[in-house]
Design an enzyme around this catalytic site. Structure first.
Site, PDB file in Angstrom:
ATOM      1  N   GLN A   1       8.904   8.777  36.093  1.00  0.00           N
ATOM      2  CA  GLN A   1      10.035   7.965  35.977  1.00  0.00           C
ATOM      3  C   GLN A   1       9.619   6.426  35.180  1.00  0.00           C
ATOM      4  O   GLN A   1       8.398   6.083  35.434  1.00  0.00           O
ATOM      5  CB  GLN A   1      10.539   7.590  37.480  1.00  0.00           C
ATOM      6  CG  GLN A   1       9.627   6.554  38.182  1.00  0.00           C
ATOM      7  CD  GLN A   1      10.498   5.974  39.319  1.00  0.00           C
ATOM      8  OE1 GLN A   1      10.412   6.535  40.342  1.00  0.00           O
ATOM      9  NE2 GLN A   1      11.313   5.158  39.018  1.00  0.00           N
TER      10      GLN A   1
ATOM     11  N   ALA B   1      11.438   7.002  43.141  1.00  0.00           N
ATOM     12  CA  ALA B   1      12.158   8.202  43.175  1.00  0.00           C
ATOM     13  C   ALA B   1      10.712   9.099  42.988  1.00  0.00           C
ATOM     14  O   ALA B   1      10.335  10.268  43.738  1.00  0.00           O
ATOM     15  CB  ALA B   1      12.694   8.675  41.917  1.00  0.00           C
ATOM     16  N   TYR B   2       9.587   8.620  42.327  1.00  0.00           N
ATOM     17  CA  TYR B   2       8.455   9.295  42.187  1.00  0.00           C
ATOM     18  C   TYR B   2       7.750   9.543  43.467  1.00  0.00           C
ATOM     19  O   TYR B   2       7.189  10.640  43.965  1.00  0.00           O
ATOM     20  CB  TYR B   2       7.189   8.716  41.011  1.00  0.00           C
ATOM     21  CG  TYR B   2       5.996   9.430  40.688  1.00  0.00           C
ATOM     22  CD1 TYR B   2       6.118  10.247  39.741  1.00  0.00           C
ATOM     23  CD2 TYR B   2       5.014   8.865  41.554  1.00  0.00           C
ATOM     24  CE1 TYR B   2       4.762  11.025  39.545  1.00  0.00           C
ATOM     25  CE2 TYR B   2       3.642   9.582  41.304  1.00  0.00           C
ATOM     26  CZ  TYR B   2       3.620  10.589  40.600  1.00  0.00           C
ATOM     27  OH  TYR B   2       2.330  11.236  39.939  1.00  0.00           O
ATOM     28  N   GLY B   3       7.652   8.423  44.133  1.00  0.00           N
ATOM     29  CA  GLY B   3       6.838   8.237  45.546  1.00  0.00           C
ATOM     30  C   GLY B   3       7.354   9.181  46.450  1.00  0.00           C
ATOM     31  O   GLY B   3       7.062   9.928  47.333  1.00  0.00           O
TER      32      GLY B   3
ATOM     33  N   LYS C   1       6.494  12.924  45.705  1.00  0.00           N
ATOM     34  CA  LYS C   1       5.312  13.164  46.131  1.00  0.00           C
ATOM     35  C   LYS C   1       5.302  13.228  47.550  1.00  0.00           C
ATOM     36  O   LYS C   1       4.578  14.051  48.194  1.00  0.00           O
ATOM     37  CB  LYS C   1       4.460  12.209  45.512  1.00  0.00           C
ATOM     38  CG  LYS C   1       4.412  12.392  43.981  1.00  0.00           C
ATOM     39  CD  LYS C   1       3.705  13.678  43.634  1.00  0.00           C
ATOM     40  CE  LYS C   1       3.228  13.630  42.297  1.00  0.00           C
ATOM     41  NZ  LYS C   1       2.595  15.067  41.739  1.00  0.00           N
TER      42      LYS C   1
END
Length: 267
Positions: A110, A171-173, A176
């Site tokens: 992102q 959002a990536y975190g 994950k």
């Protein structure tokens, strides 16, 4: 290439590799950590099925593996598409007759920034690839392992960014972190069948993804290095080494863990 060739040709005298005799599926294998994993797994004795979206990258890495004496095939795969993921995993069985291990490494990125500045379409894409794609892959992999090898192991690539608040990559975190939960739940679910599931959480690693992020967040590498006690970025192969160990029989009593491979970073 010379060092790789020496490793490949000398295995007969030093004994079997870490993954000797296993069939491995690696997603996101066209570059970065996934490509490093494909090369390493093959050097350690596995027959490897590489999967990613970009055929030119896959073909190049596959040829590198073969040139070094390894066994590899590839398949183009969109991790956001259920049929594509299932076909990619099934391809490993079609080509090599079984599936023993899988490294779900593929991910999308992102643009760094606060969550309120991220468009819904961008959020959905990160979800489709980084979370749903991992779920789709695990479902297909467990089915293939169960039907062929009987027992095996899966490692999902997470991130240290999943273990704390993440203002730049929310959002990536979040995706994950959900991958960590999926991995732990799968370990509990499939452990009785002899299928181990773990995750690794890499820190600052020298990949194209980091380069892309830095273009939108100047000074990113310096900030990450400053928060890493080892004061350097990891080479992708160092991350692949952790995945290889977790997938190997040497980690036979390890399941349901999220292994930090972060140079000691804690912030």
């Amino acid at each position: 290439m010379d060092n790789t060739s020496v490793t490949s040709t000398s295995t007969a005298t030093v004994g079997p590799g870490l993954l000797d005799g296993k069939v491995a599926f690696v997603s996101g294998a066209g570059r970065g950590i996934g490509a490093a994993a494909a090369r390493l797994f093959a050097r350690e004795g596995a027959r490897v099925l590489l999967a990613a979206r970009t055929e030119a990258q896959l073909a190049a890495v596959t040829e590198e593996v073969r040139a070094a004496g390894g066994t590899a095939e590839y398949v183009v795969c969109d991790l956001a598409d259920a049929a594509s993921v299932r076909a990619a995993v099934d391809r490993a069985v079609d080509v090599f007759g079984r599936l023993d291990i899988a490294f779900n490494n593929g991910a999308t990125i992102q643009r760094p920034g606060p969550m309120d500045r991220m468009g819904e379409a961008d959020f959905d894409r990160v979800y489709d690839v980084n979370l749903k794609g991992v779920w789709l892959a695990m479902v297909a992999e467990v089915s293939a392992i169960r039907a062929t090898a009987g027992t095996g192991a899966v490692v999902n690539n997470s991130s240290v960014g999943s273990l704390m608040g993440n203002a730049e990559l929310p959002a990536y975190g979040a995706m994950k972190r959900a991958v960590n939960s999926l991995s732990e739940s799968a370990a509990v679910t499939y452990g009785p069948e002899g299928i181990r599931v773990n995750a690794i959480a890499p820190g600052h690693t020298s990949t194209e993804m980091i380069s892309t992020w830095e273009a939108d967040s100047p000074g990113l590498r310096e900030r990450l290095t400053a928060h890493t006690p080892l004061r350097r970025a990891a080479d992708p192969q160092e991350i692949a080494q952790a995945a290889a160990w977790l997938l190997s029989d040497r980690a036979s009593y390890v399941t349901g863990t999220v292994l930090r491979v972060d140079g000691g970073a804690r912030a």
